[in-house]
Design a protein around this motif. Sequence first.
Motif, PDB file in Angstrom:
ATOM      1  N   THR A   1       1.863 -62.916 -24.644  1.00  0.00           N
ATOM      2  CA  THR A   1       1.660 -61.475 -24.784  1.00  0.00           C
ATOM      3  C   THR A   1       2.982 -60.777 -24.470  1.00  0.00           C
ATOM      4  OG1 THR A   1      -0.655 -61.684 -24.101  1.00  0.00           O
ATOM      5  CG2 THR A   1       0.330 -59.492 -24.040  1.00  0.00           C
ATOM      6  N   TYR A   2       3.399 -59.916 -25.402  1.00  0.00           N
ATOM      7  CA  TYR A   2       4.661 -59.193 -25.257  1.00  0.00           C
ATOM      8  C   TYR A   2       4.337 -57.739 -24.929  1.00  0.00           C
ATOM      9  CZ  TYR A   2       6.541 -63.279 -27.660  1.00  0.00           C
ATOM     10  OH  TYR A   2       6.869 -64.564 -28.026  1.00  0.00           O
ATOM     11  N   TYR A   3       4.975 -57.245 -23.878  1.00  0.00           N
ATOM     12  CA  TYR A   3       4.730 -55.878 -23.440  1.00  0.00           C
ATOM     13  C   TYR A   3       5.953 -55.014 -23.755  1.00  0.00           C
ATOM     14  CZ  TYR A   3       1.056 -58.241 -20.829  1.00  0.00           C
ATOM     15  OH  TYR A   3      -0.011 -59.024 -20.479  1.00  0.00           O
ATOM     16  N   GLY A   4       5.615 -53.789 -24.245  1.00  0.00           N
ATOM     17  CA  GLY A   4       6.699 -52.858 -24.580  1.00  0.00           C
ATOM     18  C   GLY A   4       7.319 -52.259 -23.341  1.00  0.00           C
ATOM     19  N   PRO A   5       8.337 -51.479 -23.501  1.00  0.00           N
ATOM     20  CA  PRO A   5       8.994 -50.880 -22.349  1.00  0.00           C
ATOM     21  C   PRO A   5       7.977 -50.159 -21.456  1.00  0.00           C
ATOM     22  CG  PRO A   5      10.269 -50.470 -24.328  1.00  0.00           C
ATOM     23  CD  PRO A   5       8.979 -51.070 -24.768  1.00  0.00           C
ATOM     24  N   HIS A   6       7.994 -50.519 -20.206  1.00  0.00           N
ATOM     25  CA  HIS A   6       7.092 -49.902 -19.231  1.00  0.00           C
ATOM     26  C   HIS A   6       7.807 -49.913 -17.892  1.00  0.00           C
ATOM     27  CE1 HIS A   6       6.211 -53.865 -17.441  1.00  0.00           C
ATOM     28  NE2 HIS A   6       6.234 -54.313 -18.707  1.00  0.00           N
ATOM     29  N   LYS A   7       7.231 -49.185 -16.963  1.00  0.00           N
ATOM     30  CA  LYS A   7       7.843 -49.140 -15.640  1.00  0.00           C
ATOM     31  C   LYS A   7       7.748 -50.517 -14.985  1.00  0.00           C
ATOM     32  CE  LYS A   7       7.252 -44.257 -14.602  1.00  0.00           C
ATOM     33  NZ  LYS A   7       6.694 -43.255 -13.664  1.00  0.00           N
ATOM     34  N   THR A   8       8.795 -50.880 -14.353  1.00  0.00           N
ATOM     35  CA  THR A   8       8.860 -52.216 -13.744  1.00  0.00           C
ATOM     36  C   THR A   8       7.792 -52.382 -12.655  1.00  0.00           C
ATOM     37  OG1 THR A   8      10.267 -53.765 -12.545  1.00  0.00           O
ATOM     38  CG2 THR A   8      10.623 -51.416 -12.129  1.00  0.00           C
ATOM     39  N   LEU A   9       7.297 -53.645 -12.515  1.00  0.00           N
ATOM     40  CA  LEU A   9       6.352 -53.974 -11.445  1.00  0.00           C
ATOM     41  C   LEU A   9       7.072 -54.374 -10.169  1.00  0.00           C
ATOM     42  CD1 LEU A   9       3.632 -55.994 -13.411  1.00  0.00           C
ATOM     43  CD2 LEU A   9       3.782 -53.537 -12.976  1.00  0.00           C
ATOM     44  N   ASN A  10       8.383 -54.428 -10.228  1.00  0.00           N
ATOM     45  CA  ASN A  10       9.205 -54.773  -9.082  1.00  0.00           C
ATOM     46  C   ASN A  10       9.266 -53.556  -8.158  1.00  0.00           C
ATOM     47  OD1 ASN A  10      11.075 -55.634  -7.234  1.00  0.00           O
ATOM     48  ND2 ASN A  10      12.592 -56.286  -8.769  1.00  0.00           N
ATOM     49  N   SER A  11       8.690 -53.724  -6.968  1.00  0.00           N
ATOM     50  CA  SER A  11       8.637 -52.592  -6.046  1.00  0.00           C
ATOM     51  C   SER A  11      10.005 -52.233  -5.494  1.00  0.00           C
ATOM     52  CB  SER A  11       7.671 -52.895  -4.884  1.00  0.00           C
ATOM     53  OG  SER A  11       8.115 -54.045  -4.160  1.00  0.00           O
ATOM     54  N   ALA A  12      10.954 -53.132  -5.649  1.00  0.00           N
ATOM     55  CA  ALA A  12      12.294 -52.866  -5.127  1.00  0.00           C
ATOM     56  C   ALA A  12      13.204 -52.250  -6.187  1.00  0.00           C
ATOM     57  CB  ALA A  12      12.904 -54.159  -4.595  1.00  0.00           C
ATOM     58  N   SER A  13      12.647 -51.932  -7.348  1.00  0.00           N
ATOM     59  CA  SER A  13      13.477 -51.419  -8.442  1.00  0.00           C
ATOM     60  C   SER A  13      12.737 -50.287  -9.154  1.00  0.00           C
ATOM     61  CB  SER A  13      13.808 -52.547  -9.423  1.00  0.00           C
ATOM     62  OG  SER A  13      14.618 -52.064 -10.461  1.00  0.00           O
ATOM     63  N   SER A  14      13.381 -49.680 -10.136  1.00  0.00           N
ATOM     64  CA  SER A  14      12.778 -48.615 -10.939  1.00  0.00           C
ATOM     65  C   SER A  14      13.307 -48.741 -12.371  1.00  0.00           C
ATOM     66  CB  SER A  14      13.109 -47.234 -10.357  1.00  0.00           C
ATOM     67  OG  SER A  14      14.516 -47.033 -10.358  1.00  0.00           O
ATOM     68  N   GLY A  15      12.793 -47.919 -13.242  1.00  0.00           N
ATOM     69  CA  GLY A  15      13.222 -47.958 -14.627  1.00  0.00           C
ATOM     70  C   GLY A  15      12.242 -48.673 -15.504  1.00  0.00           C
ATOM     71  N   PHE A  16      12.595 -48.782 -16.761  1.00  0.00           N
ATOM     72  CA  PHE A  16      11.728 -49.402 -17.748  1.00  0.00           C
ATOM     73  C   PHE A  16      12.248 -50.797 -18.076  1.00  0.00           C
ATOM     74  CE2 PHE A  16      10.533 -45.051 -18.107  1.00  0.00           C
ATOM     75  CZ  PHE A  16       9.218 -45.054 -18.536  1.00  0.00           C
ATOM     76  N   VAL A  17      11.278 -51.695 -18.324  1.00  0.00           N
ATOM     77  CA  VAL A  17      11.635 -53.082 -18.598  1.00  0.00           C
ATOM     78  C   VAL A  17      10.779 -53.600 -19.737  1.00  0.00           C
ATOM     79  CG1 VAL A  17      12.330 -53.565 -16.216  1.00  0.00           C
ATOM     80  CG2 VAL A  17       9.942 -53.922 -16.912  1.00  0.00           C
ATOM     81  N   LEU A  18      11.210 -54.756 -20.304  1.00  0.00           N
ATOM     82  CA  LEU A  18      10.384 -55.536 -21.217  1.00  0.00           C
ATOM     83  C   LEU A  18       9.768 -56.686 -20.412  1.00  0.00           C
ATOM     84  CD1 LEU A  18      12.751 -55.812 -24.308  1.00  0.00           C
ATOM     85  CD2 LEU A  18      10.720 -54.369 -24.138  1.00  0.00           C
TER      86      LEU A  18
END
Length: 595
Positions: A174-191
């Motif tokens: 499953t490929y997810y489009g740009p979304h907010k990162t699940l990394n609590s130590a970071s921010s921004g959008f990721v694939l």
Amino acid sequence: MDTAKRTDLDRMPVSAEETIRYRWIHSLRNRLIVILLLSSIIPIVLIGTTSYYYIHSLQENKVRNAIQNNLMKVATALENNLSNLNHVSQQLALSGKVGKNIYDYMTNENLLDRRTAANNVNEEINFIGSTNPNVSLMMYYNAPTNQYIFQNYPARVKTSLKDLPVLATTKGMTYYGPHKTLNSASSGFVLSVSRKVNVYDIGDNFIYIESNSSVIEDALNDDNFMDMNYLIVNEEGMIAYSENEAKFPIGSDYRHQKTIKLEESNYYAFQEGSKLGWTVVSLIPVKTFERESRSWFSKIMLFSALSLGISLLFVWIIWRTVYRPLTRISKAILSIDDHQFIQPKRTRLIEFDLLIDQFKYLKHRIIHLMEEIKQKEKNKARLEVEKLLLQINPHFIHNTLDTIRWIARINGQETIDKLVSTLNRLLYYNMGKGETATIKDEVTALNDYVELQGIRYNFQFNVEVNADESVMGIHIPRFILQPLVENALYHGGSDNGLISVQIGWQSADLLSIQVTDTGVGITDESIRALLDQSGGERKKAGMGIGVQYVLRMIQFQYGEEAQLLIESNKGSGTTITLLLPMNEKEDERHERADR
């Protein structure tokens, strides 16, 4: 007044406003400025109009190609990152070393063995993360319990993979489009990607891997050449990512939005599909697109303005080049009226210098003609005086001769009566009014003169007059045949002498009068004395004024076109030839002579 003159007067302006308009329209300066400006503006307009349609089309295609290439670049960058995440997920699958350690951790009841297996998994995850700098968060996710295990970075709690925007699903991935990162130590959008794995006796488990936020920033923000918004549409046509959520919200049907809102929002949409079925869409405002596609227009306008400015400079240069010499020549021409004869300076232009040279010639010609007119006026005055010498009190002479003729007739003296009648008729003709007479009248007067001279001289001579019938009605200066015959008698009179008078056409427009005698001839000095208009040599030679009268009369009436030629050979006679131009209408010549 003729029709042409009336037409010219009708065209003349009658009011001040019409005068200004007339001068503006018929001014060489204004016409030259208008013509030069039109010759500069019309090519610019034609080239600009043609260029606008062709270059605008080329520029629009160029912008479209640039946008499409940029979209392809974005799609390729996203695909490469998703492919890299897929590759990393394969290393974490249960079929490998990591999978065996996870299996041991999940199934072994010995706490020490489980701890050892967990340490091995964490070491392997950290190693894979360090060797893949574009990868951020990696973890295993248990869907039924919504628990994260073995994550290399702390994950946000209470976050389910079901809430992430799906781009595509294929072969357990499953490929997810740009979304907010699940990394609590970071921010921004990721694939991100998730891969389903099977762990015995435990529900559904997934490997979850996401990229760095810099990947999205690098991929979607590399569009410095144009202001645009990106959409990412999944394989089902739903918007998975939107940079313009106000008009294109995430989760909405892009196909419906495309048909309804694009025109309302004044956007152009460009798209590029991926191999996995999702699509990258670029939304560009119509104004931005038109500005980019017409960016050349400002350059063309600047170039046109520069060209027009250069053309105006050339107009000014050409104007000065043409108008200044014309002004100088005009002032020089106007100075003729004041008898100043200003000499215009040379312009270093062949055409104008040639015109100035012609003006110089014209100036000298006018001065010469003015001097010639003055001289002719003097000659005319002298001619009048000499003519008066030949007309001594005509009324007194006529009355006296009439008295003598009647006395002779009363006394029966027929010879004297005839002589006096002939003399009176000759004097009446020679002293008559008008400066011209027909050749027929001249020949009649000449016959009377010859008859009188035959009685006067004590030797015999013959005078033959031959004149073409076609010339008898032509007007010539009065009293020019008799002085020539008199000169022949003076220089060539002798017993049995012959004087021949020939009158005819030498050419189509040249009348010839030739007087030839068979006398002893005259010397060259005598010929020069006869033709000397100053009178000095003639007085020294003791000669009369007859030939001089003829010479001045023909010069007065015909100018330099008429000629008087004298040819003489010692012992073989003399020939005097008059050549009179007949290239004018006779009535006009007669009118000019009588003036």
